[in-house]
Design a protein around this motif. Structure first.
Motif, PDB file in Angstrom:
ATOM      1  N   ILE A  30       0.846  -1.208   0.000  1.00 19.18           N
ATOM      2  CA  ILE A  30       0.000   0.000   0.000  1.00 19.18           C
ATOM      3  C   ILE A  30       0.873   1.248   0.000  1.00 19.18           C
ATOM      4  CG2 ILE A  30      -1.645   1.347   1.362  1.00 19.18           C
ATOM      5  CD1 ILE A  30      -2.727  -1.338   2.414  1.00 19.18           C
ATOM      6  N   GLU A  31       1.891   1.233   0.859  1.00 17.07           N
ATOM      7  CA  GLU A  31       2.766   2.408   0.986  1.00 17.07           C
ATOM      8  C   GLU A  31       3.491   2.685  -0.318  1.00 17.07           C
ATOM      9  OE1 GLU A  31       5.989   4.212   4.188  1.00 17.07           O
ATOM     10  OE2 GLU A  31       5.467   2.077   4.224  1.00 17.07           O
ATOM     11  N   ALA A  32       3.884   1.618  -1.016  1.00 17.80           N
ATOM     12  CA  ALA A  32       4.639   1.783  -2.255  1.00 17.80           C
ATOM     13  C   ALA A  32       3.742   2.242  -3.407  1.00 17.80           C
ATOM     14  CB  ALA A  32       5.320   0.466  -2.622  1.00 17.80           C
ATOM     15  N   ARG A  33       2.475   1.813  -3.396  1.00 24.61           N
ATOM     16  CA  ARG A  33       1.605   2.067  -4.550  1.00 24.61           C
ATOM     17  C   ARG A  33       0.668   3.255  -4.378  1.00 24.61           C
ATOM     18  NH1 ARG A  33      -0.882  -3.857  -5.440  1.00 24.61           N
ATOM     19  NH2 ARG A  33      -2.311  -2.708  -6.793  1.00 24.61           N
ATOM     20  N   HIS A  34       0.416   3.685  -3.132  1.00 20.53           N
ATOM     21  CA  HIS A  34      -0.633   4.690  -2.912  1.00 20.53           C
ATOM     22  C   HIS A  34      -0.114   5.818  -2.011  1.00 20.53           C
ATOM     23  CE1 HIS A  34      -3.335   1.863  -4.780  1.00 20.53           C
ATOM     24  NE2 HIS A  34      -3.005   0.935  -3.894  1.00 20.53           N
ATOM     25  N   GLY A  35      -0.083   7.022  -2.564  1.00 24.09           N
ATOM     26  CA  GLY A  35       0.420   8.163  -1.814  1.00 24.09           C
ATOM     27  C   GLY A  35      -0.462   8.564  -0.644  1.00 24.09           C
ATOM     28  N   TRP A  36      -1.751   8.186  -0.668  1.00 22.01           N
ATOM     29  CA  TRP A  36      -2.653   8.606   0.407  1.00 22.01           C
ATOM     30  C   TRP A  36      -2.250   7.996   1.747  1.00 22.01           C
ATOM     31  CZ3 TRP A  36      -4.897   4.510   2.841  1.00 22.01           C
ATOM     32  CH2 TRP A  36      -5.132   3.349   2.119  1.00 22.01           C
ATOM     33  N   TYR A  37      -1.588   6.820   1.722  1.00 20.44           N
ATOM     34  CA  TYR A  37      -1.242   6.156   2.975  1.00 20.44           C
ATOM     35  C   TYR A  37      -0.232   6.992   3.771  1.00 20.44           C
ATOM     36  CZ  TYR A  37       0.565   2.660   6.223  1.00 20.44           C
ATOM     37  OH  TYR A  37       0.962   1.998   7.356  1.00 20.44           O
ATOM     38  N   ALA A  38       0.747   7.570   3.094  1.00 23.91           N
ATOM     39  CA  ALA A  38       1.778   8.356   3.778  1.00 23.91           C
ATOM     40  C   ALA A  38       1.194   9.620   4.405  1.00 23.91           C
ATOM     41  CB  ALA A  38       2.886   8.725   2.800  1.00 23.91           C
ATOM     42  N   ALA A  39       0.065  10.093   3.838  1.00 21.89           N
ATOM     43  CA  ALA A  39      -0.544  11.326   4.350  1.00 21.89           C
ATOM     44  C   ALA A  39      -1.374  11.086   5.612  1.00 21.89           C
ATOM     45  CB  ALA A  39      -1.420  11.961   3.273  1.00 21.89           C
ATOM     46  N   LEU A  40      -1.608   9.829   5.971  1.00 16.86           N
ATOM     47  CA  LEU A  40      -2.404   9.529   7.162  1.00 16.86           C
ATOM     48  C   LEU A  40      -1.600   9.813   8.429  1.00 16.86           C
ATOM     49  CD1 LEU A  40      -4.020   6.093   6.177  1.00 16.86           C
ATOM     50  CD2 LEU A  40      -5.092   8.347   6.086  1.00 16.86           C
TER      51      LEU A  40
END
Length: 398
Positions: A30-40
């Motif tokens: 998830i972290e590698a493919r989706h930028g929204w995760y890092a913003a949480l």
């Protein structure tokens, strides 16, 4: 190909024993493919990991269940706080499910061996379908609950403004609705649509307003109070123009826009002017729709609105009395009381007709009221009469 219930306890045990590794791999994916995760926030990222962990544990339990039984998405979300549905969207939740599926598929052979891997992959696909549908149901229910809660908060905020109770409690409710820092607020008062059919249902009316506002990029709060549809427009550059965009949401009858005030705490002043104008608008059937509350000062004064009467005095009587030694006031009075005739006014004042024309132009320039316009002339005439009543009352011995 083995059915899911025929997967051996040993196979299920091997998957369960690797739950931690699968969760870490899914979160890394998830972290590698989706930028929204890092913003949480850190708390929300931990909640996402809990959901992934619950999903894999639930998958193992589902494998042991009866063939045909559905996966229960609610069980997966139970470990995470309810607020998670506010932090991540349904699409992001589906990203999470997809990552878990991809990780299990990629590691199936390593987990259970080549012979059982196809069954595990098929089972995961069937399981993820049920979970995706379940997640959609959870989000739909959460949206309904949020919508009902927001509608109650919205009604409380509007009610507090109309009652003049704009306190810290109102401000906190407004902040929960995203209005914490909203400036330039104007209140619009009108009649709700006819109460027949779905278009007259209050929930439908308010939803229609929010959808229309969103389409035009407007920030609004709305409620139906005492038979009126009240709409607050926030961050407005031109409240009258914004009200025109919402005109289709109102029923027949006048729509009145109160003055724009600097913030929500002052919105009561805009609301009182809008409601007063809406009440008085019956005296001016040809009023624009929507109309500014200031355009209805005369009608508001007729129903006893003291701020409207004071505004008439300050905007009309004051300037006309103070300029040119009162010549403009005398000209306005003579013009209005001689049939609005320039020649008759000139004779009454013993001046040239061109002098009357010049003074009428000055009156329009100073007050914004053109005495050649019937409604403007009626407004100025009412202001003159109200001033006479005030003077007479002041001269009466007590």
């Amino acid at each position: 190909m083995p059915r899911r219930a025929n997967l051996s306890a040993r196979t299920r045990g091997r998957i369960a024993a690797r739950t931690g590794d699968l969760v870490r791999a899914a979160v890394a994916d998830i972290e590698a493919r989706h930028g929204w995760y890092a913003a949480l926030s850190a708390r929300d990222r931990a909640s996402v990991a809990l959901v992934a962990h619950g999903g894999i544990e639930n998958f193992v339990a589902w494998l042991a269940g009866d063939e045909g039984s559905a996966a229960h998405a609610q069980d997966i979300f139970d470990a995470a706080p309810p607020e998670l549905t506010r932090s991540i969207s349904l699409a992001q939740t589906l990203d999470l499910i997809r990552s878990v599926v991809d990780v299990v598929e990629a590691q199936a052979a390593h987990l259970v061996g080549e012979q059982a891997a196809p069954a595990v992959r098929e089972a995961m696909l069937r399981y993820s379908r049920d979970v995706a549908f379940g997640a959609a149901h959870i989000y739909a229910r959460a949206a309904e609950q949020r919508g009902a809660w927001d509608a109650r908060l919205e009604a409380l905020v509007v009610d507090a403004i109309l009652r003049g109770d704009a306190d810290d409690g109102m401000q906190s409710r407004a902040a929960a609705l995203g209005w914490g820092a909203t400036a330039k607020v104007a209140v619009v008062a009108g009649t709700p649509p006819a109460a027949t059919g779905p278009a007259g249902d209050p929930a439908f009316v308010l939803d229609h307003i929010h959808r229309t506002a969103a389409r035009h990029g407007l920030q609004v709060l709305a409620a139906i109070q005492a038979g009126r549809l009240i709409v607050l427009i926030g961050d407005t550059a031109d409240a009258l123009d914004d009200a025109k965009a919402l005109r289709e949401c109102f029923g027949d009858g006048p729509i009145v826009v109160g003055p724009t005030v600097p913030h929500l705490f002052a919105a009561g002043r805009s609301a009182r002017a809008a409601i007063s104008g809406h009440t008085g608008a019956a005296a001016w059937p040809d009023a624009p729709r929507p109309a500014r509350s200031d355009d209805l000062l005369a009608e508001r004064a007729l129903i006893g609105d003291l701020p409207a009467r004071n505004a008439l005095r300050s905007r009309i009587v004051g300037p006309l009395t103070q300029i040119s030694g009162g010549d403009l006031m005398r000209t306005a009075t003579a013009y209005l009381e001689t049939g609005r005739s320039i020649e008759a006014t000139a004779r009454a004042l013993f001046v040239h007709a061109n002098t009357v024309r010049y003074r009428l132009a000055r009156i329009a320039e100073l007050t914004g009221y053109d005495l050649s316009d019937p409604h403007d002339a009626d407004t100025v005439h009412l202001a003159v009469r109200l001033e006479r009543l005030k003077d007479a009352a002041a001269a009466t011995p007590r």
